[in-house]
Design an enzyme around this catalytic site. Structure first.
Site, PDB file in Angstrom:
ATOM      1  N   ASP A 175     -25.834  36.142   9.495  1.00 17.13           N
ATOM      2  CA  ASP A 175     -27.507  36.917   9.462  1.00 17.13           C
ATOM      3  C   ASP A 175     -27.488  37.126   8.148  1.00 17.13           C
ATOM      4  OD1 ASP A 175     -29.563  38.495  10.017  1.00 17.13           O
ATOM      5  OD2 ASP A 175     -28.554  39.698  11.695  1.00 17.13           O
ATOM      6  N   ILE A 176     -28.639  37.239   7.968  1.00 22.09           N
ATOM      7  CA  ILE A 176     -29.119  36.528   6.371  1.00 22.09           C
ATOM      8  C   ILE A 176     -29.883  38.350   5.973  1.00 22.09           C
ATOM      9  CG2 ILE A 176     -31.606  36.451   6.930  1.00 22.09           C
ATOM     10  CD1 ILE A 176     -31.678  34.861   4.052  1.00 22.09           C
TER      11      ILE A 176
ATOM     12  N   ASN B  39     -45.064  34.354   7.357  1.00 20.51           N
ATOM     13  CA  ASN B  39     -46.300  32.883   7.961  1.00 20.51           C
ATOM     14  C   ASN B  39     -47.397  33.558   6.715  1.00 20.51           C
ATOM     15  OD1 ASN B  39     -47.622  35.730   8.524  1.00 20.51           O
ATOM     16  ND2 ASN B  39     -46.075  35.195   9.937  1.00 20.51           N
TER      17      ASN B  39
ATOM     18  N   GLY C  79     -37.853  35.520  14.548  1.00 18.72           N
ATOM     19  CA  GLY C  79     -36.821  34.571  13.938  1.00 18.72           C
ATOM     20  C   GLY C  79     -36.675  35.605  12.448  1.00 18.72           C
ATOM     21  N   VAL C  80     -36.321  34.850  12.104  1.00 20.14           N
ATOM     22  CA  VAL C  80     -35.302  35.501  10.779  1.00 20.14           C
ATOM     23  C   VAL C  80     -36.874  36.991   9.884  1.00 20.14           C
ATOM     24  CG1 VAL C  80     -36.507  34.209   8.805  1.00 20.14           C
ATOM     25  CG2 VAL C  80     -34.749  35.172   8.667  1.00 20.14           C
ATOM     26  N   ASP C  81     -37.906  36.830   9.894  1.00 21.76           N
ATOM     27  CA  ASP C  81     -38.948  37.760   9.779  1.00 21.76           C
ATOM     28  C   ASP C  81     -38.556  38.595  10.216  1.00 21.76           C
ATOM     29  OD1 ASP C  81     -41.200  38.302   8.752  1.00 21.76           O
ATOM     30  OD2 ASP C  81     -42.586  37.106   9.743  1.00 21.76           O
TER      31      ASP C  81
ATOM     32  N   TYR D 109     -41.650  27.056  13.366  1.00 22.31           N
ATOM     33  CA  TYR D 109     -42.479  26.080  12.451  1.00 22.31           C
ATOM     34  C   TYR D 109     -41.906  24.058  12.442  1.00 22.31           C
ATOM     35  CZ  TYR D 109     -45.479  29.558  10.279  1.00 22.31           C
ATOM     36  OH  TYR D 109     -46.179  30.783   9.841  1.00 22.31           O
TER      37      TYR D 109
ATOM     38  N   SER E 208     -38.983  27.076   8.183  1.00 22.19           N
ATOM     39  CA  SER E 208     -39.658  26.060   8.783  1.00 22.19           C
ATOM     40  C   SER E 208     -38.595  25.592   9.977  1.00 22.19           C
ATOM     41  CB  SER E 208     -40.216  25.024   7.852  1.00 22.19           C
ATOM     42  OG  SER E 208     -41.091  25.598   7.742  1.00 22.19           O
ATOM     43  N   THR E 209     -37.163  25.718   9.573  1.00 27.12           N
ATOM     44  CA  THR E 209     -36.960  24.851  10.789  1.00 27.12           C
ATOM     45  C   THR E 209     -36.484  25.215  11.959  1.00 27.12           C
ATOM     46  OG1 THR E 209     -34.752  26.060  10.321  1.00 27.12           O
ATOM     47  CG2 THR E 209     -35.224  23.544   9.188  1.00 27.12           C
TER      48      THR E 209
HETATM   49  N1  AR6 Z   1     -30.386  35.536   9.771  1.00 29.30           N
HETATM   50  C1  AR6 Z   1     -30.729  34.145   9.445  1.00 29.30           C
HETATM   51  N2  AR6 Z   1     -31.451  33.236  10.284  1.00 29.30           N
HETATM   52  C2  AR6 Z   1     -31.509  33.335  11.468  1.00 29.30           C
HETATM   53  C3  AR6 Z   1     -32.059  34.643  11.665  1.00 29.30           C
HETATM   54  C4  AR6 Z   1     -31.381  35.869  11.021  1.00 29.30           C
HETATM   55  N3  AR6 Z   1     -31.233  36.869  11.009  1.00 29.30           N
HETATM   56  N4  AR6 Z   1     -32.824  34.842  12.495  1.00 29.30           N
HETATM   57  C5  AR6 Z   1     -33.203  33.447  12.655  1.00 29.30           C
HETATM   58  N5  AR6 Z   1     -32.523  32.655  11.974  1.00 29.30           N
HETATM   59  P1  AR6 Z   1     -38.388  31.277  11.710  1.00 29.30           P
HETATM   60  P2  AR6 Z   1     -39.990  29.512  10.586  1.00 29.30           P
HETATM   61  C6  AR6 Z   1     -33.601  30.790  11.705  1.00 29.30           C
HETATM   62  O1  AR6 Z   1     -38.722  30.711  13.357  1.00 29.30           O
HETATM   63  O2  AR6 Z   1     -39.058  28.345  11.318  1.00 29.30           O
HETATM   64  C7  AR6 Z   1     -42.036  33.681  12.179  1.00 29.30           C
HETATM   65  O3  AR6 Z   1     -42.758  34.447  13.645  1.00 29.30           O
HETATM   66  C8  AR6 Z   1     -33.200  30.409  12.657  1.00 29.30           C
HETATM   67  O4  AR6 Z   1     -32.018  30.396  14.191  1.00 29.30           O
HETATM   68  O5  AR6 Z   1     -37.347  32.662  11.698  1.00 29.30           O
HETATM   69  O6  AR6 Z   1     -40.114  28.818   9.364  1.00 29.30           O
HETATM   70  C9  AR6 Z   1     -42.462  33.746  11.086  1.00 29.30           C
HETATM   71  O7  AR6 Z   1     -43.518  35.049  11.252  1.00 29.30           O
HETATM   72  C10 AR6 Z   1     -34.025  28.538  12.205  1.00 29.30           C
HETATM   73  O8  AR6 Z   1     -32.741  28.397  12.169  1.00 29.30           O
HETATM   74  O9  AR6 Z   1     -38.877  30.486  10.575  1.00 29.30           O
HETATM   75  C11 AR6 Z   1     -43.588  32.334  11.038  1.00 29.30           C
HETATM   76  O10 AR6 Z   1     -44.648  33.225  11.589  1.00 29.30           O
HETATM   77  C12 AR6 Z   1     -34.461  29.570  10.697  1.00 29.30           C
HETATM   78  O11 AR6 Z   1     -34.092  30.816  10.369  1.00 29.30           O
HETATM   79  C13 AR6 Z   1     -42.390  31.842  11.856  1.00 29.30           C
HETATM   80  O12 AR6 Z   1     -42.153  32.258  12.362  1.00 29.30           O
HETATM   81  C14 AR6 Z   1     -35.806  29.806  10.693  1.00 29.30           C
HETATM   82  O13 AR6 Z   1     -36.498  30.468  11.618  1.00 29.30           O
HETATM   83  C15 AR6 Z   1     -41.932  31.223  10.366  1.00 29.30           C
HETATM   84  O14 AR6 Z   1     -41.382  30.116  10.997  1.00 29.30           O
END
Ligand code: AR6
Length: 177
Positions: A16-17, A30, A38-40, A127, A123-124
């Site tokens: 977990d980052i 975004n 997600g991570v955001d 997105y 993005s994975t």
């Molecule tokens: N630590 C590390 N990686 C994580 C964590 C965490 N705590 N939580 C999720 N991931 P995403 P995107 C992984 O959807 O595709 C948001 O709503 C997750 O499993 O977070 O760039 C933003 O506001 C995946 O492998 O980011 C934007 O609107 C990776 O992080 C949109 O999502 C990225 O998934 C961005 O989408």
């Protein structure tokens, strides 16, 4: 898994980052810097409201770009908010935009004099960028940057699942055998 690239180390870990102790953690944001899932969502929850306050002042960031704010209550002093592309079909500059988001983040880290940065897999998730392809773009961009620009000591990829970690491991083995 660790690889030495000139004077720096690229590490791949599962985790977990938000718990990372690097100088900065990168957020997959975004264009409105509005927060989300997600991570955001995880970074804003763990870091507290000071991060969003700065995001609001900055206002936004185009795809392929990055901005930097406080890390709030996180261990990391800074959050670098990188905006990756929404994946359509691979024919809409997705690769260039993804690479640019990583490069812009690394540039900001260097400008601030930081030594260590942790990235998620931008993005994975929401997105939709296929992780096999995205991992190659991410790692190639970081390797090229570390070979041409000196100053960073550690770049960590903190992957959220075993399949993601495996995809990054395969790509790193291919790019830096
Ligand atoms: N630590 C590390 N990686 C994580 C964590 C965490 N705590 N939580 C999720 N991931 P995403 P995107 C992984 O959807 O595709 C948001 O709503 C997750 O499993 O977070 O760039 C933003 O506001 C995946 O492998 O980011 C934007 O609107 C990776 O992080 C949109 O999502 C990225 O998934 C961005 O989408």
């Amino acid at each position: 898994m660790d690889k030495k690239i000139d004077g720096a180390v690229i590490s791949l870990v599962r985790g977990d980052i938000t718990g990372e102790g690097t100088d900065a953690v990168v957020n997959a944001a975004n264009t409105r810097l509005a927060g989300g899932g997600g991570v955001d969502g995880a970074i804003h929850r763990a870091g507290g409201p000071a991060i969003m306050e700065e995001c609001r002042k900055i206002g936004g960031c185009p795809a392929g770009g990055a901005v930097i704010t406080t890390g709030g209550r996180l261990k990391a002093k800074y959050v670098i908010h990188a905006v990756g592309p929404i994946y359509k079909d691979g024919l809409h500059d997705e690769k260039e935009l993804l690479s640019s988001a990583y490069r812009a983040s690394l540039e900001l880290a260097l400008q601030k004099g930081l030594k260590s940065v942790s990235f998620p897999s931008i993005s994975t998730g929401a997105y939709g960028y296929p992780v096999g392809e995205a991992s190659e773009v991410a790692l190639k961009t970081v390797i090229d940057f570390l070979r041409s620009r000196k100053g960073l000591e550690a770049v960590r990829f903190v992957l959220f699942s075993d399949p993601d970690l495996e995809a990054y491991r395969k790509s790193l083995e291919k790019l830096a055998p």
